[in-house]
Design a protein around this motif. Structure first.
Motif: not given
Length: 178
Positions: A28-40, A57-59, A61-68
């Protein structure tokens, strides 16, 4: 054995996914927003069965937990990827505090038995849902209509491609359950 990877290119990520899958793991690909991933970054690799769409946890800590929105973009491009929620608990905050990183996201699995094989089978088949609170008691899709019964919530969103979705909102101060 994955520490040897540099994690900087899609090819490296793909090799890691392949190594894990070859060893019998679900990836599974975890915490894509926290990891600063791009869609590509998500589109350039294959073989992960799920995307972490909510990480408490990401939400906290720094509001980066939602990746819908990433999940939606993957689905619209025809990738069959399931959505996972987790608390990603690190015990950084006292349990029960307003910023606790415990019990903020999870999946509910419909498995035949409570064992590794049954859980893995249910996950691969998509027999689960991600949540950070609401419980789904019944979900029915008859081809034309989707019906849901759930714990009390303020809104129910059915998000679909081509804008056929809908939202049902509770009246002010009220809750809905279906």
């Amino acid at each position: 054995y994955l520490d040897k990877y540099d994690w900087k290119t899609p090819q490296t990520i793909q090799r890691a996914i392949d190594t894990l899958r070859d060893a019998g793991n679900l990836v599974m690909y975890n915490h894509p927003i926290w990891s600063r991933l791009e869609l590509d970054d998500l589109l350039n690799v294959r073989g992960y069965f799920a995307l972490e769409i909510y990480n408490w946890n990401c939400e906290v800590w720094d509001a980066t937990g939602l990746a819908t929105h990433y999940w939606d973009m993957l689905l619209r491009r025809g990738l069959k990827v399931y959505g996972i929620a987790s608390d990603d608990n690190h015990n950084n905050f006292p349990f029960g505090s307003a910023s606790s990183d415990s019990f903020g996201g999870w999946i509910v699995v419909a498995a035949k038995k409570l064992d590794r094989e049954s859980l893995a089978e249910a996950l691969v088949q998509g027999s689960f849902y991600a949540s950070n609170g609401p419980e789904i008691y019944e979900y029915v899709h008859d081809g034309d209509e989707v019906c849901i019964k759930c714990s009390p919530v303020k809104r129910i969103n059915f998000i679909t491609y081509e804008r056929r979705g809908t939202t049902k909102l509770a009246e002010d101060g009220e809750y809905i359950t279906e």
